[in-house]
Design a protein around this motif. Structure first.
Motif, PDB file in Angstrom:
ATOM      1  N   GLY A 175     -20.218 -28.168  26.264  1.00  0.00           N
ATOM      2  CA  GLY A 175     -20.911 -26.943  25.907  1.00  0.00           C
ATOM      3  C   GLY A 175     -21.861 -27.168  24.757  1.00  0.00           C
ATOM      4  O   GLY A 175     -21.735 -28.152  24.011  1.00  0.00           O
ATOM      5  N   ARG A 176     -22.810 -26.260  24.625  1.00  0.00           N
ATOM      6  CA  ARG A 176     -23.786 -26.332  23.538  1.00  0.00           C
ATOM      7  C   ARG A 176     -23.453 -25.259  22.511  1.00  0.00           C
ATOM      8  O   ARG A 176     -23.321 -24.086  22.838  1.00  0.00           O
ATOM      9  CB  ARG A 176     -25.207 -26.144  24.080  1.00  0.00           C
ATOM     10  N   ALA A 177     -23.297 -25.677  21.269  1.00  0.00           N
ATOM     11  CA  ALA A 177     -22.849 -24.784  20.207  1.00  0.00           C
ATOM     12  C   ALA A 177     -24.000 -24.011  19.592  1.00  0.00           C
ATOM     13  O   ALA A 177     -25.120 -24.525  19.449  1.00  0.00           O
ATOM     14  CB  ALA A 177     -22.137 -25.595  19.116  1.00  0.00           C
ATOM     15  N   ARG A 178     -23.674 -22.768  19.234  1.00  0.00           N
ATOM     16  CA  ARG A 178     -24.574 -21.952  18.435  1.00  0.00           C
ATOM     17  C   ARG A 178     -23.692 -21.060  17.565  1.00  0.00           C
ATOM     18  O   ARG A 178     -22.522 -20.832  17.884  1.00  0.00           O
ATOM     19  CB  ARG A 178     -25.495 -21.116  19.323  1.00  0.00           C
ATOM     20  N   PRO A 179     -24.196 -20.568  16.454  1.00  0.00           N
ATOM     21  CA  PRO A 179     -23.363 -19.725  15.590  1.00  0.00           C
ATOM     22  C   PRO A 179     -22.824 -18.515  16.340  1.00  0.00           C
ATOM     23  O   PRO A 179     -23.510 -17.922  17.170  1.00  0.00           O
ATOM     24  CB  PRO A 179     -24.328 -19.313  14.473  1.00  0.00           C
ATOM     25  N   LEU A 180     -21.571 -18.182  16.056  1.00  0.00           N
ATOM     26  CA  LEU A 180     -20.994 -16.973  16.628  1.00  0.00           C
ATOM     27  C   LEU A 180     -21.547 -15.777  15.868  1.00  0.00           C
ATOM     28  O   LEU A 180     -21.242 -15.567  14.691  1.00  0.00           O
ATOM     29  CB  LEU A 180     -19.470 -17.005  16.531  1.00  0.00           C
TER      30      LEU A 180
ATOM     31  N   ALA B 168     -26.158 -30.299  18.902  1.00  0.00           N
ATOM     32  CA  ALA B 168     -25.320 -29.135  19.163  1.00  0.00           C
ATOM     33  C   ALA B 168     -24.482 -29.276  20.430  1.00  0.00           C
ATOM     34  O   ALA B 168     -23.689 -28.392  20.743  1.00  0.00           O
ATOM     35  CB  ALA B 168     -26.191 -27.883  19.274  1.00  0.00           C
ATOM     36  N   PHE B 169     -24.646 -30.384  21.150  1.00  0.00           N
ATOM     37  CA  PHE B 169     -23.924 -30.581  22.417  1.00  0.00           C
ATOM     38  C   PHE B 169     -22.607 -31.298  22.167  1.00  0.00           C
ATOM     39  O   PHE B 169     -22.569 -32.351  21.522  1.00  0.00           O
ATOM     40  CB  PHE B 169     -24.782 -31.394  23.390  1.00  0.00           C
ATOM     41  N   HIS B 170     -21.520 -30.728  22.675  1.00  0.00           N
ATOM     42  CA  HIS B 170     -20.177 -31.294  22.511  1.00  0.00           C
ATOM     43  C   HIS B 170     -19.566 -31.530  23.889  1.00  0.00           C
ATOM     44  O   HIS B 170     -19.655 -30.669  24.770  1.00  0.00           O
ATOM     45  CB  HIS B 170     -19.283 -30.351  21.712  1.00  0.00           C
ATOM     46  N   ALA B 171     -18.930 -32.683  24.068  1.00  0.00           N
ATOM     47  CA  ALA B 171     -18.341 -33.010  25.363  1.00  0.00           C
ATOM     48  C   ALA B 171     -17.034 -33.766  25.165  1.00  0.00           C
ATOM     49  O   ALA B 171     -16.913 -34.603  24.266  1.00  0.00           O
ATOM     50  CB  ALA B 171     -19.304 -33.839  26.204  1.00  0.00           C
TER      51      ALA B 171
END
Length: 255
Positions: free
Chosen positions: A200-205, A178-181
């Motif tokens: 940032g670390r993604a999670r569902p909106l 889930a980590f994007h850079a």
């Protein structure tokens, strides 16, 4: 990514300048990752599309900027640039409008093939003069961009008055779960004059994740433009050389 096709990423951005003076700043923020194929097909919790809301996304802020859906625009760009292999998901990583306002220094369009491999990234850059330019990062033969691989393009667009319109950008895109850079290094010579990192670390909106982000950063988009001018003032006081803005490039896309 959730069923609506939108994730929220809580993270940080960092800028570090090495010459002629050393400066560094970092701050917390959040951004969205939007799967364009799903955009507009179903409601997204707490994200209004093409209308005012505490958090919103407007078609006119991206792509053709004429209010049309951004997916046909990016498909057309990829076709014209010989990247028809990028015919899978396109994920737009960008700041949303908060309470009607946004300034996006750079948004990223991650273009995949049908097997999920990353084939191209369009970096949509805006300056504070209301101009924008697109840098299309891809291998000449269209092969996949490997995780962590450095990609390069020449700089042709004025962004900061404290750097000339010369040299090159180096990009690196990474994803670990889930980590994007994203890493962007600006070189005008051998040494990187400016280093930028966004992650940032993604999670569902969801309603909960959106409210938490808004409460933590209610003035985030205003703060982006304010911080740009504050940093510019400090560089001016330090007598960093100033470069006048040239005319924008005739072409709106550079590879």
């Amino acid at each position: 990514m959730n069923a609506s096709g939108v994730d929220i990423c809580r993270g940080a951005v960092m800028h570090a300048r090495s010459a002629p003076v050393r400066t560094r700043f970092a701050y917390r923020l959040f951004f969205l990752r939007i799967r364009l194929e799903h955009l507009g097909s179903m409601p997204v919790p707490m994200l209004a599309v093409n209308r005012w809301a505490p958090m919103s996304f407007h078609y006119r802020d991206h792509g053709a900027r004429d209010g049309s859906h951004p997916l046909p625009w990016i498909r057309g760009v990829l076709q014209r640039e010989g990247l028809a292999c990028a015919d899978g998901d396109v994920v737009l990583q960008t700041l949303p409008r908060l309470f009607g306002y946004v300034f996006n220094p750079v948004s990223f369009w991650f273009c995949h093939d049908r097997a999920g491999a990353l084939r191209a990234v369009l970096c949509e850059v805006s300056n504070t003069f209301g101009e924008r330019h697109n840098y299309l990062v891809a291998h000449p033969d269209g092969r996949p961009i490997a995780p962590g691989e450095w990609m390069e393009t020449r700089k042709v667009f004025h962004v900061s008055p404290f750097f000339p319109v010369s040299g090159r950008y180096r990009f690196r895109f990474q994803q670990r779960g889930a980590f994007h850079a994203v890493a962007i290094d600006y070189h005008d010579g051998e040494q990187a004059g400016l280093v930028t990192r966004l992650s940032g670390r993604a999670r569902p909106l969801t309603r909960r994740s959106a409210v938490a982000a808004l409460l933590a950063h209610p003035l985030m988009t205003l703060a982006v433009i304010a911080r740009i001018h504050v940093q510019a003032f400090h560089l001016w006081r330090a007598r960093v050389p100033f470069f006048r803005k040239p005319h924008p490039p005739l072409q709106d896309l550079t590879r």
